[in-house]
Write an enzyme that holds these catalytic residues in place. Sequence first.
Site, PDB file in Angstrom:
ATOM      1  N   ALA A  80       1.162  -1.289   0.245  1.00 47.01           N
ATOM      2  CA  ALA A  80       0.170  -0.229  -0.119  1.00 47.01           C
ATOM      3  C   ALA A  80       0.773   1.435   0.215  1.00 47.01           C
ATOM      4  CB  ALA A  80      -0.925  -0.216   1.048  1.00 47.01           C
ATOM      5  N   THR A 130      11.221   0.561  -3.965  1.00 49.11           N
ATOM      6  CA  THR A 130      11.749   0.898  -5.143  1.00 49.11           C
ATOM      7  C   THR A 130      13.332   1.537  -5.195  1.00 49.11           C
ATOM      8  OG1 THR A 130      10.604   3.243  -6.619  1.00 49.11           O
ATOM      9  CG2 THR A 130      11.131   3.838  -4.344  1.00 49.11           C
ATOM     10  N   ASP A 131      13.227   1.679  -7.065  1.00 48.03           N
ATOM     11  CA  ASP A 131      15.006   1.781  -7.113  1.00 48.03           C
ATOM     12  C   ASP A 131      15.022   3.272  -7.147  1.00 48.03           C
ATOM     13  OD1 ASP A 131      13.325   2.562  -8.783  1.00 48.03           O
ATOM     14  OD2 ASP A 131      14.745   1.544 -10.643  1.00 48.03           O
ATOM     15  N   GLU A 132      14.235   4.138  -6.847  1.00 43.60           N
ATOM     16  CA  GLU A 132      13.345   5.585  -6.733  1.00 43.60           C
ATOM     17  C   GLU A 132      14.442   6.068  -5.672  1.00 43.60           C
ATOM     18  OE1 GLU A 132      10.774   7.444  -8.214  1.00 43.60           O
ATOM     19  OE2 GLU A 132      10.400   6.123 -10.203  1.00 43.60           O
ATOM     20  N   TYR A 156       7.597  11.627  -3.436  1.00 38.79           N
ATOM     21  CA  TYR A 156       7.145  10.349  -3.470  1.00 38.79           C
ATOM     22  C   TYR A 156       8.576   9.123  -3.064  1.00 38.79           C
ATOM     23  CZ  TYR A 156       6.887   5.945  -5.819  1.00 38.79           C
ATOM     24  OH  TYR A 156       7.134   4.034  -5.668  1.00 38.79           O
ATOM     25  N   SER A 157       9.359   9.564  -4.133  1.00 38.30           N
ATOM     26  CA  SER A 157      11.055   8.478  -3.298  1.00 38.30           C
ATOM     27  C   SER A 157      11.141   9.286  -1.731  1.00 38.30           C
ATOM     28  CB  SER A 157      11.895   8.833  -4.340  1.00 38.30           C
ATOM     29  OG  SER A 157      12.234  10.537  -4.553  1.00 38.30           O
ATOM     30  N   ALA A 158      11.332   9.945  -1.386  1.00 38.36           N
ATOM     31  CA  ALA A 158      11.655  10.668   0.129  1.00 38.36           C
ATOM     32  C   ALA A 158      10.839  10.000   0.606  1.00 38.36           C
ATOM     33  CB  ALA A 158      11.939  12.721  -0.188  1.00 38.36           C
ATOM     34  N   LYS A 160       9.279   7.467   0.232  1.00 38.55           N
ATOM     35  CA  LYS A 160       9.633   5.680   0.078  1.00 38.55           C
ATOM     36  C   LYS A 160      10.717   5.538   0.825  1.00 38.55           C
ATOM     37  CE  LYS A 160       7.730   2.707  -1.331  1.00 38.55           C
ATOM     38  NZ  LYS A 160       6.812   1.383  -0.992  1.00 38.55           N
ATOM     39  N   LYS A 195       0.380   5.831 -15.498  1.00 41.73           N
ATOM     40  CA  LYS A 195       1.704   5.770 -15.591  1.00 41.73           C
ATOM     41  C   LYS A 195       2.391   5.568 -17.056  1.00 41.73           C
ATOM     42  CE  LYS A 195       2.184   5.734 -11.113  1.00 41.73           C
ATOM     43  NZ  LYS A 195       1.756   4.221 -10.224  1.00 41.73           N
ATOM     44  N   VAL A 212       5.390  13.092 -24.229  1.00 42.34           N
ATOM     45  CA  VAL A 212       6.836  12.581 -23.641  1.00 42.34           C
ATOM     46  C   VAL A 212       7.313  13.423 -23.423  1.00 42.34           C
ATOM     47  CG1 VAL A 212       8.921  11.916 -25.029  1.00 42.34           C
ATOM     48  CG2 VAL A 212       6.689  10.788 -26.131  1.00 42.34           C
TER      49      VAL A 212
HETATM   50  P1  NAD Z   1      -0.659   1.407  -7.517  1.00 45.30           P
HETATM   51  O1  NAD Z   1      -0.648   3.128  -6.748  1.00 45.30           O
HETATM   52  O2  NAD Z   1      -1.087   0.587  -8.297  1.00 45.30           O
HETATM   53  O3  NAD Z   1      -1.475   0.350  -5.663  1.00 45.30           O
HETATM   54  C1  NAD Z   1      -1.832   0.902  -4.571  1.00 45.30           C
HETATM   55  C2  NAD Z   1      -2.659   0.766  -3.787  1.00 45.30           C
HETATM   56  O4  NAD Z   1      -2.192   0.565  -2.407  1.00 45.30           O
HETATM   57  C3  NAD Z   1      -4.223   0.893  -3.887  1.00 45.30           C
HETATM   58  O5  NAD Z   1      -5.004   0.027  -5.382  1.00 45.30           O
HETATM   59  C4  NAD Z   1      -4.778   1.871  -3.084  1.00 45.30           C
HETATM   60  O6  NAD Z   1      -5.920   2.106  -2.759  1.00 45.30           O
HETATM   61  C5  NAD Z   1      -3.599   1.451  -1.882  1.00 45.30           C
HETATM   62  N1  NAD Z   1      -3.622   2.047  -0.996  1.00 45.30           N
HETATM   63  C6  NAD Z   1      -2.850   3.977  -0.843  1.00 45.30           C
HETATM   64  N2  NAD Z   1      -3.143   4.414   0.516  1.00 45.30           N
HETATM   65  C7  NAD Z   1      -3.613   3.089   1.393  1.00 45.30           C
HETATM   66  C8  NAD Z   1      -3.978   3.257   2.658  1.00 45.30           C
HETATM   67  N3  NAD Z   1      -3.098   4.454   2.833  1.00 45.30           N
HETATM   68  N4  NAD Z   1      -4.551   2.278   2.922  1.00 45.30           N
HETATM   69  C9  NAD Z   1      -4.505   1.166   2.635  1.00 45.30           C
HETATM   70  N5  NAD Z   1      -4.339   1.104   1.314  1.00 45.30           N
HETATM   71  C10 NAD Z   1      -3.596   2.169   0.899  1.00 45.30           C
HETATM   72  O7  NAD Z   1       0.751   1.917  -6.858  1.00 45.30           O
HETATM   73  P2  NAD Z   1       1.726   0.091  -7.649  1.00 45.30           P
HETATM   74  O8  NAD Z   1       2.679   0.315  -8.301  1.00 45.30           O
HETATM   75  O9  NAD Z   1       1.105  -1.320  -7.366  1.00 45.30           O
HETATM   76  O10 NAD Z   1       2.894  -0.045  -6.265  1.00 45.30           O
HETATM   77  C11 NAD Z   1       2.659  -0.750  -5.529  1.00 45.30           C
HETATM   78  C12 NAD Z   1       3.946  -0.945  -4.442  1.00 45.30           C
HETATM   79  O11 NAD Z   1       5.307  -0.584  -5.073  1.00 45.30           O
HETATM   80  C13 NAD Z   1       4.449   0.488  -3.876  1.00 45.30           C
HETATM   81  O12 NAD Z   1       4.485   0.973  -2.618  1.00 45.30           O
HETATM   82  C14 NAD Z   1       5.680   0.936  -4.415  1.00 45.30           C
HETATM   83  O13 NAD Z   1       5.746   2.061  -3.862  1.00 45.30           O
HETATM   84  C15 NAD Z   1       6.006  -0.440  -5.273  1.00 45.30           C
HETATM   85  N6  NAD Z   1       6.657  -0.068  -6.285  1.00 45.30           N
HETATM   86  C16 NAD Z   1       6.043  -0.198  -7.245  1.00 45.30           C
HETATM   87  C17 NAD Z   1       6.476  -0.165  -8.957  1.00 45.30           C
HETATM   88  C18 NAD Z   1       6.642   0.370 -10.043  1.00 45.30           C
HETATM   89  O14 NAD Z   1       6.499   0.128 -11.222  1.00 45.30           O
HETATM   90  N7  NAD Z   1       4.831   0.733 -10.070  1.00 45.30           N
HETATM   91  C19 NAD Z   1       7.962  -0.278  -8.437  1.00 45.30           C
HETATM   92  C20 NAD Z   1       8.675  -0.499  -8.056  1.00 45.30           C
HETATM   93  C21 NAD Z   1       8.257  -0.737  -6.359  1.00 45.30           C
HETATM   94  O1  DAU Z   2      11.159   3.010 -10.842  1.00 43.26           O
HETATM   95  C1  DAU Z   2      10.146   2.411 -10.259  1.00 43.26           C
HETATM   96  C2  DAU Z   2       8.801   3.422  -9.793  1.00 43.26           C
HETATM   97  O2  DAU Z   2       8.051   3.328 -11.147  1.00 43.26           O
HETATM   98  C3  DAU Z   2       7.934   3.280  -9.269  1.00 43.26           C
HETATM   99  O3  DAU Z   2       8.372   3.616  -7.604  1.00 43.26           O
HETATM  100  C4  DAU Z   2       6.875   4.035  -8.688  1.00 43.26           C
HETATM  101  O4  DAU Z   2       5.475   3.236  -7.992  1.00 43.26           O
HETATM  102  C5  DAU Z   2       6.227   4.098 -10.221  1.00 43.26           C
HETATM  103  O5  DAU Z   2       4.788   5.373 -10.949  1.00 43.26           O
HETATM  104  C6  DAU Z   2       7.003   3.945 -11.206  1.00 43.26           C
HETATM  105  O6  DAU Z   2       7.754   5.318 -11.348  1.00 43.26           O
HETATM  106  P1  DAU Z   2       8.564   6.587 -12.275  1.00 43.26           P
HETATM  107  O7  DAU Z   2       8.220   7.741 -12.712  1.00 43.26           O
HETATM  108  O8  DAU Z   2       9.675   6.131 -13.629  1.00 43.26           O
HETATM  109  O9  DAU Z   2       6.896   6.066 -13.424  1.00 43.26           O
HETATM  110  P2  DAU Z   2       5.668   6.487 -15.003  1.00 43.26           P
HETATM  111  O10 DAU Z   2       4.742   5.568 -15.220  1.00 43.26           O
HETATM  112  O11 DAU Z   2       5.353   8.298 -14.514  1.00 43.26           O
HETATM  113  O12 DAU Z   2       7.017   7.077 -16.304  1.00 43.26           O
HETATM  114  C7  DAU Z   2       7.468   6.197 -16.474  1.00 43.26           C
HETATM  115  C8  DAU Z   2       8.941   7.631 -17.535  1.00 43.26           C
HETATM  116  O13 DAU Z   2       7.902   7.647 -18.543  1.00 43.26           O
HETATM  117  C9  DAU Z   2       9.555   8.466 -16.444  1.00 43.26           C
HETATM  118  O14 DAU Z   2      11.000   8.542 -17.038  1.00 43.26           O
HETATM  119  C10 DAU Z   2       8.500   9.261 -16.814  1.00 43.26           C
HETATM  120  C11 DAU Z   2       8.345   9.224 -18.315  1.00 43.26           C
HETATM  121  N1  DAU Z   2       6.905   9.989 -18.823  1.00 43.26           N
HETATM  122  C12 DAU Z   2       5.759   9.719 -18.159  1.00 43.26           C
HETATM  123  C13 DAU Z   2       4.367   9.690 -18.435  1.00 43.26           C
HETATM  124  C14 DAU Z   2       3.206   9.609 -17.497  1.00 43.26           C
HETATM  125  C15 DAU Z   2       6.862  10.248 -19.946  1.00 43.26           C
HETATM  126  O15 DAU Z   2       7.730  11.220 -20.891  1.00 43.26           O
HETATM  127  N2  DAU Z   2       5.178  10.771 -20.315  1.00 43.26           N
HETATM  128  C16 DAU Z   2       4.341  10.739 -19.183  1.00 43.26           C
HETATM  129  O16 DAU Z   2       2.996  10.806 -20.064  1.00 43.26           O
END
Ligand code: NAD
Ligand code: DAU
Length: 350
Positions: A80, A130-132, A156-158, A160, A195, A212
């Site tokens: 979450a 996350t790697d961020e 966000y990354s801060a 996390k 995303k 982009v």
């Molecule tokens: P997401 O935004 O799709 O899902 C987040 C979920 O958490 C949602 O279902 C939301 O309803 C729930 N949530 C939010 N606030 C809440 C709260 N206060 N109490 C209970 N539930 C709550 O996120 P995701 O992309 O599935 O990411 C999941 C986890 O993985 C996160 O911790 C994220 O930091 C981490 N992560 C994501 C990525 C990525 O590329 N998406 C990569 C690395 C790590």
């Molecule tokens: O690296 C892991 C992270 O990846 C997770 O921790 C985050 O939860 C997840 O959202 C994701 O973060 P990014 O910022 O890398 O993902 P996003 O899909 O938002 O963007 C990917 C790249 O694309 C980033 O360099 C920004 C760019 N981008 C994104 C959007 C939404 C665009 O150029 N245009 C766009 O409209």
Amino acid sequence: MLVTGGAGFIGSNFVHHWCHAYPEDRVVVLDALTYAGNRQNLATLEDKDHFRFVQGDICDGALIKKLLQEEEINTVAHFAAESHVDRSILGPGAFIQTNVVGSFTLLDAFRQHWNDHSSPPDYRFLHVSTDEVYGSLSADDPAFTETTPYAPNSPYSASKAGSDHLARAYYHTYNVPTIITNCSNNYGPYHYPEKLIPLMCINILLGKPLPVYGDGQNVRDWLYVLDHCRALDTVIHQGKPGETYNIGGNNEVKNIDLVKMLCRIMDELAPHLPVKPSQELITFVKDRPGHDRRYAIDATKIQTELGWAPLVTVEEGLRQTVGWFLTHRSWWEPLLSEEYQSYYRQVYAS
Ligand code: NAD
Ligand code: DAU
């Protein structure tokens, strides 16, 4: 097992993975159903005896304590979070609340629960991160390892990073069996439309501009979500408490190249498109403030110590993902709500 955030993108893929792999395990999902949570993602599990969905907030300590007790939880998989960088720039408060305060509340409830049961050795708290948190790489830098210093650049990354430090501190101070994973960018089914990859898939299908950011040269290391779920399964079963494991796809791609790949695959797979070739829709827009240039994960530790490696190439994973968005219009269309349109206008208005 208690899975927080199990109605989100990665959490729901993980729950499906777990329920399929271990059908006898009881899985309780706790999710607040924010804009990013979607109960539809778990619809096929709702009638299973071993599955329970609870709508609730990870900041609600009393609810968490009750669930840990009544369900006799021994494993927490904590997904979450507020997860979108652009939303953290528009409004950081919710990120501090859920990612820092919520993670603390969950960790502290788990500490008490673990103590109440005389600290059993098989309990685990998996903190999914996350790697961020490692910040941004330049083109020649080596990939992030588990010892790369933290340097988060967005709210966000801060937030996390703050939760990672708490999970680490709970192991070192109280011996609570926490494990942290830091993963690169995921993609696949149930990915929320804000995303990059789902946004591009949907905009191609609707014939809308493909925005982009900046010069499109930012690099991300893409991992198919089911490879991430397999890695988390491996870490839960074989990982060592107190350790951190980096997870990545070894698939570095520049954003502009990724968008062009999506256009090529969509042109090939979609029977009808409003604009073809869809590359004509690519539009460079104003950059994300503080936009990290490059992420890359060195996953040597999880590969050598636990034997995990990704199985899905970017080409295969993108083809499966494009196919999923083509056949799941009824999933994504309702998500393009007024709230989403309002968010979209704020981020993409130049
Ligand atoms: P997401 O935004 O799709 O899902 C987040 C979920 O958490 C949602 O279902 C939301 O309803 C729930 N949530 C939010 N606030 C809440 C709260 N206060 N109490 C209970 N539930 C709550 O996120 P995701 O992309 O599935 O990411 C999941 C986890 O993985 C996160 O911790 C994220 O930091 C981490 N992560 C994501 C990525 C990525 O590329 N998406 C990569 C690395 C790590
Ligand atoms: O690296 C892991 C992270 O990846 C997770 O921790 C985050 O939860 C997840 O959202 C994701 O973060 P990014 O910022 O890398 O993902 P996003 O899909 O938002 O963007 C990917 C790249 O694309 C980033 O360099 C920004 C760019 N981008 C994104 C959007 C939404 C665009 O150029 N245009 C766009 O409209």
